[in-house]
Write a protein that holds these residues in place. Structure first.
Motif, PDB file in Angstrom:
ATOM      1  N   ASN A 101       0.829  -1.210   0.000  1.00 16.33           N
ATOM      2  CA  ASN A 101       0.000   0.000   0.000  1.00 16.33           C
ATOM      3  C   ASN A 101       0.866   1.264   0.000  1.00 16.33           C
ATOM      4  OD1 ASN A 101      -2.957   0.938   1.984  1.00 16.33           O
ATOM      5  ND2 ASN A 101      -2.021   1.895   0.223  1.00 16.33           N
ATOM      6  N   VAL A 102       1.883   1.271   0.862  1.00 13.94           N
ATOM      7  CA  VAL A 102       2.780   2.438   0.934  1.00 13.94           C
ATOM      8  C   VAL A 102       3.515   2.623  -0.395  1.00 13.94           C
ATOM      9  CG1 VAL A 102       4.871   3.359   2.029  1.00 13.94           C
ATOM     10  CG2 VAL A 102       3.070   2.357   3.441  1.00 13.94           C
ATOM     11  N   LEU A 103       4.004   1.523  -0.943  1.00 21.16           N
ATOM     12  CA  LEU A 103       4.752   1.605  -2.209  1.00 21.16           C
ATOM     13  C   LEU A 103       3.878   2.191  -3.324  1.00 21.16           C
ATOM     14  CD1 LEU A 103       7.380   0.856  -3.772  1.00 21.16           C
ATOM     15  CD2 LEU A 103       6.262  -1.296  -4.365  1.00 21.16           C
ATOM     16  N   LEU A 104       2.656   1.660  -3.454  1.00 19.91           N
ATOM     17  CA  LEU A 104       1.773   2.130  -4.534  1.00 19.91           C
ATOM     18  C   LEU A 104       1.389   3.596  -4.330  1.00 19.91           C
ATOM     19  CD1 LEU A 104      -0.539  -0.997  -4.947  1.00 19.91           C
ATOM     20  CD2 LEU A 104       1.296  -0.230  -6.458  1.00 19.91           C
ATOM     21  N   GLU A 105       1.111   3.962  -3.079  1.00 18.89           N
ATOM     22  CA  GLU A 105       0.754   5.362  -2.823  1.00 18.89           C
ATOM     23  C   GLU A 105       1.914   6.291  -3.146  1.00 18.89           C
ATOM     24  OE1 GLU A 105       1.007   7.221   0.837  1.00 18.89           O
ATOM     25  OE2 GLU A 105      -0.956   8.189   0.738  1.00 18.89           O
ATOM     26  N   GLN A 106       3.103   5.890  -2.706  1.00 20.22           N
ATOM     27  CA  GLN A 106       4.270   6.748  -2.923  1.00 20.22           C
ATOM     28  C   GLN A 106       4.711   6.778  -4.381  1.00 20.22           C
ATOM     29  OE1 GLN A 106       5.520   8.824  -0.528  1.00 20.22           O
ATOM     30  NE2 GLN A 106       3.733   8.072   0.561  1.00 20.22           N
ATOM     31  N   LEU A 107       4.305   5.764  -5.129  1.00 20.46           N
ATOM     32  CA  LEU A 107       4.576   5.810  -6.575  1.00 20.46           C
ATOM     33  C   LEU A 107       3.594   6.734  -7.296  1.00 20.46           C
ATOM     34  CD1 LEU A 107       5.461   2.091  -7.399  1.00 20.46           C
ATOM     35  CD2 LEU A 107       6.991   4.068  -7.539  1.00 20.46           C
ATOM     36  N   ASP A 134      10.553   6.585  -3.541  1.00 24.57           N
ATOM     37  CA  ASP A 134      11.257   7.875  -3.620  1.00 24.57           C
ATOM     38  C   ASP A 134      12.483   7.782  -4.527  1.00 24.57           C
ATOM     39  OD1 ASP A 134       9.411   8.932  -1.953  1.00 24.57           O
ATOM     40  OD2 ASP A 134      10.727   9.144  -0.210  1.00 24.57           O
ATOM     41  N   THR A 135      13.186   6.646  -4.429  1.00 23.44           N
ATOM     42  CA  THR A 135      14.389   6.476  -5.243  1.00 23.44           C
ATOM     43  C   THR A 135      14.035   6.417  -6.726  1.00 23.44           C
ATOM     44  OG1 THR A 135      15.415   5.256  -3.435  1.00 23.44           O
ATOM     45  CG2 THR A 135      16.444   5.039  -5.589  1.00 23.44           C
ATOM     46  N   VAL A 136      12.944   5.721  -7.050  1.00 23.80           N
ATOM     47  CA  VAL A 136      12.495   5.659  -8.450  1.00 23.80           C
ATOM     48  C   VAL A 136      12.224   7.068  -8.977  1.00 23.80           C
ATOM     49  CG1 VAL A 136      10.583   4.948  -9.941  1.00 23.80           C
ATOM     50  CG2 VAL A 136      11.555   3.320  -8.313  1.00 23.80           C
ATOM     51  N   TRP A 137      11.474   7.853  -8.192  1.00 19.60           N
ATOM     52  CA  TRP A 137      11.139   9.215  -8.643  1.00 19.60           C
ATOM     53  C   TRP A 137      12.369  10.123  -8.698  1.00 19.60           C
ATOM     54  CZ3 TRP A 137       7.322   9.782 -11.527  1.00 19.60           C
ATOM     55  CH2 TRP A 137       6.106   9.144 -11.294  1.00 19.60           C
ATOM     56  N   PHE A 138      13.250   9.938  -7.714  1.00 17.18           N
ATOM     57  CA  PHE A 138      14.491  10.738  -7.692  1.00 17.18           C
ATOM     58  C   PHE A 138      15.302  10.491  -8.966  1.00 17.18           C
ATOM     59  CE2 PHE A 138      18.990  11.213  -6.780  1.00 17.18           C
ATOM     60  CZ  PHE A 138      19.059  12.430  -6.120  1.00 17.18           C
ATOM     61  N   LEU A 139      15.451   9.205  -9.313  1.00 14.93           N
ATOM     62  CA  LEU A 139      16.266   8.865 -10.493  1.00 14.93           C
ATOM     63  C   LEU A 139      15.573   9.331 -11.782  1.00 14.93           C
ATOM     64  CD1 LEU A 139      17.539   5.337  -9.403  1.00 14.93           C
ATOM     65  CD2 LEU A 139      18.810   7.502  -9.419  1.00 14.93           C
ATOM     66  N   LEU A 140      14.253   9.236 -11.812  1.00  6.83           N
ATOM     67  CA  LEU A 140      13.532   9.746 -12.993  1.00  6.83           C
ATOM     68  C   LEU A 140      13.709  11.261 -13.120  1.00  6.83           C
ATOM     69  CD1 LEU A 140      10.203   7.680 -12.890  1.00  6.83           C
ATOM     70  CD2 LEU A 140      11.942   7.650 -14.690  1.00  6.83           C
ATOM     71  N   LEU A 145      11.816  16.381  -7.908  1.00  7.62           N
ATOM     72  CA  LEU A 145      12.319  17.759  -7.849  1.00  7.62           C
ATOM     73  C   LEU A 145      13.738  17.765  -7.295  1.00  7.62           C
ATOM     74  CD1 LEU A 145      11.442  20.667  -8.337  1.00  7.62           C
ATOM     75  CD2 LEU A 145      10.630  20.759  -5.999  1.00  7.62           C
ATOM     76  N   ALA A 146      13.979  16.962  -6.247  1.00  9.00           N
ATOM     77  CA  ALA A 146      15.337  16.856  -5.690  1.00  9.00           C
ATOM     78  C   ALA A 146      16.281  16.279  -6.740  1.00  9.00           C
ATOM     79  CB  ALA A 146      15.320  15.977  -4.444  1.00  9.00           C
ATOM     80  N   GLY A 147      15.819  15.268  -7.478  1.00  5.21           N
ATOM     81  CA  GLY A 147      16.659  14.656  -8.502  1.00  5.21           C
ATOM     82  C   GLY A 147      16.996  15.620  -9.613  1.00  5.21           C
ATOM     83  N   SER A 148      16.020  16.420 -10.018  1.00  5.35           N
ATOM     84  CA  SER A 148      16.264  17.367 -11.114  1.00  5.35           C
ATOM     85  C   SER A 148      17.167  18.502 -10.653  1.00  5.35           C
ATOM     86  CB  SER A 148      14.941  17.925 -11.656  1.00  5.35           C
ATOM     87  OG  SER A 148      14.333  18.756 -10.698  1.00  5.35           O
ATOM     88  N   LEU A 161      18.552  10.187   0.315  1.00 10.40           N
ATOM     89  CA  LEU A 161      18.025   8.966   0.939  1.00 10.40           C
ATOM     90  C   LEU A 161      17.971   9.114   2.457  1.00 10.40           C
ATOM     91  CD1 LEU A 161      19.692   6.125  -1.185  1.00 10.40           C
ATOM     92  CD2 LEU A 161      17.287   6.849  -1.179  1.00 10.40           C
ATOM     93  N   ALA A 162      18.989   9.776   3.023  1.00  9.77           N
ATOM     94  CA  ALA A 162      19.018   9.950   4.485  1.00  9.77           C
ATOM     95  C   ALA A 162      17.821  10.781   4.947  1.00  9.77           C
ATOM     96  CB  ALA A 162      20.326  10.618   4.903  1.00  9.77           C
ATOM     97  N   PHE A 163      17.591  11.910   4.281  1.00  8.52           N
ATOM     98  CA  PHE A 163      16.467  12.768   4.677  1.00  8.52           C
ATOM     99  C   PHE A 163      15.127  12.080   4.387  1.00  8.52           C
ATOM    100  CE2 PHE A 163      19.683  16.008   4.930  1.00  8.52           C
ATOM    101  CZ  PHE A 163      19.188  16.920   5.852  1.00  8.52           C
ATOM    102  N   SER A 164      15.060  11.377   3.265  1.00  6.92           N
ATOM    103  CA  SER A 164      13.814  10.677   2.920  1.00  6.92           C
ATOM    104  C   SER A 164      13.501   9.596   3.942  1.00  6.92           C
ATOM    105  CB  SER A 164      13.930  10.026   1.538  1.00  6.92           C
ATOM    106  OG  SER A 164      13.659  10.949   0.542  1.00  6.92           O
ATOM    107  N   ALA A 165      14.541   8.891   4.399  1.00  9.68           N
ATOM    108  CA  ALA A 165      14.331   7.813   5.371  1.00  9.68           C
ATOM    109  C   ALA A 165      13.787   8.377   6.686  1.00  9.68           C
ATOM    110  CB  ALA A 165      15.642   7.065   5.609  1.00  9.68           C
ATOM    111  N   VAL A 166      14.368   9.511   7.110  1.00  6.73           N
ATOM    112  CA  VAL A 166      13.879  10.126   8.352  1.00  6.73           C
ATOM    113  C   VAL A 166      12.434  10.598   8.163  1.00  6.73           C
ATOM    114  CG1 VAL A 166      14.221  11.987  10.015  1.00  6.73           C
ATOM    115  CG2 VAL A 166      16.200  10.822   9.049  1.00  6.73           C
ATOM    116  N   GLY A 167      12.160  11.230   7.011  1.00 11.23           N
ATOM    117  CA  GLY A 167      10.799  11.702   6.728  1.00 11.23           C
ATOM    118  C   GLY A 167       9.796  10.555   6.697  1.00 11.23           C
TER     119      GLY A 167
END
Lengths: 42, 268
Positions: free
Chosen positions: B19-25, B64-70, B124-127, B136-142
């Protein structure tokens, strides 16, 4: 943003279709933004 | 309904992760209700709290990593596509850019709590050429704060959640129909808002060639560049004569303008 201006009573507010990218892609001129002294409305 | 709770008890950890994965995607499947429910079940000893938190953070980081890399690969185009798909497109790109410009990586600590920002912040962070490790560190804490808060909420109010589940159980299969119906209504309302917004935009937009023609005339419109300051710095070009507007100071900019002044505004 357009809504904010409409809410403030401005009657003729239109967004540019496609934004700056569309303007550039159409081949129209652009100029550099002076990041120090941005121009304000007269 | 009992079957649903039984399934959640049995498959709770992978279900929460999915559920979390699909929502975050970016899919419109809210994860917070599931997390709250899982938190309540964890308080009742039916699910492992640490496992739920770990899988939620891992799933969130994966998306988050997928979106960051995209975002890194395709830049601003990813944001535009995301916001076109968003159920709240009117507030999407500009608000996200403003928040990120102001707070940088720190904004990721609260990104999951802000509707719309959660999915848009990683690309946005990736771009913006942020390095992957600090991202990843900040995303993990968030993600930990967000998932932890939801699980904690469920654990604290597990009594109330249990009573709601009991009530739904008494409704039998009708409860499932009720929940699915509420979800469908939610999606339909958001979709209708989105459709109206785009219809409104299509009606009111000015194409570039028409603007160019107007700029050559005596009574041409005022053109406002309403990109965020970060977007302007990344691409410091503007339409000739355009006024770069700081939205926080909008009233100062427009105070002296007559209300019938024609205004054209643009983002990226």
């Amino acid at each position: 943003m357009a809504r904010l201006l409409l809410d403030r009573g401005f009657m003729a507010v239109r967004p540019l279709a496609g934004g700056l990218d569309a303007w550039v892609e159409a081949g129209f001129d652009v100029e550099e933004v002076d990041l120090v002294g941005w121009r304000e409305p007269a | 309904m009992n079957e649903l709770v039984a399934a959640l008890t049995r498959w709770g950890v992978p279900l929460v992760g999915a559920n979390v994965l699909l929502e975050q995607l970016g899919l419109p499947i809210p994860a917070v209700p599931t997390l709250v429910l899982a938190g309540a079940l964890a308080a009742d000893g039916k699910l492992p709290l640490a496992g739920l938190l770990a899988v939620s953070v891992a799933a969130s980081l994966a998306a988050d990593t997928v979106w960051f890399l995209l975002g890194r690969r395709h830049g601003h185009r990813v944001l535009k596509t995301l916001c076109r798909l968003s159920l709240s497109p009117d507030s999407c790109v500009r608000q996200t850019e403003s928040i990120f410009d102001r707070w940088g990586l720190w904004s990721l600590l609260v990104a999951k709590f802000v509707p719309g920002f959660s999915t848009v912040a990683p690309p946005l962070a990736g771009s913006g050429r942020v390095a992957l490790a600090p991202f990843l560190a900040f995303s993990a804490v968030g993600a930990s704060l967000w998932a932890g808060a939801s699980l904690l909420l469920g654990a604290l109010f597990h009594g109330a959640v249990d009573r709601i589940l009991d009530s739904l159980s008494r409704l039998g299969s009708g409860a499932l129909v009720l929940l699915v119906g509420a979800f469908v209504v939610f999606l339909a309302v958001k979709w209708e808002q989105r459709r109206r917004f785009f219809k409104e935009l299509r009606m009111a937009r000015i194409p570039p060639h028409e603007l160019r023609g107007l700029l050559g005339s005596d009574a041409g419109p005022l053109v406002f560049d309403v990109r965020s300051s970060g977007a302007v710095q990344r691409d410091p070009r503007r339409i000739p004569g355009a006024v770069v507007i700081d939205v926080d100071r909008l009233d100062e900019f427009v105070a002296a303008l007559p209300k019938d002044q024609e205004i054209v505004l643009y983002c990226t």
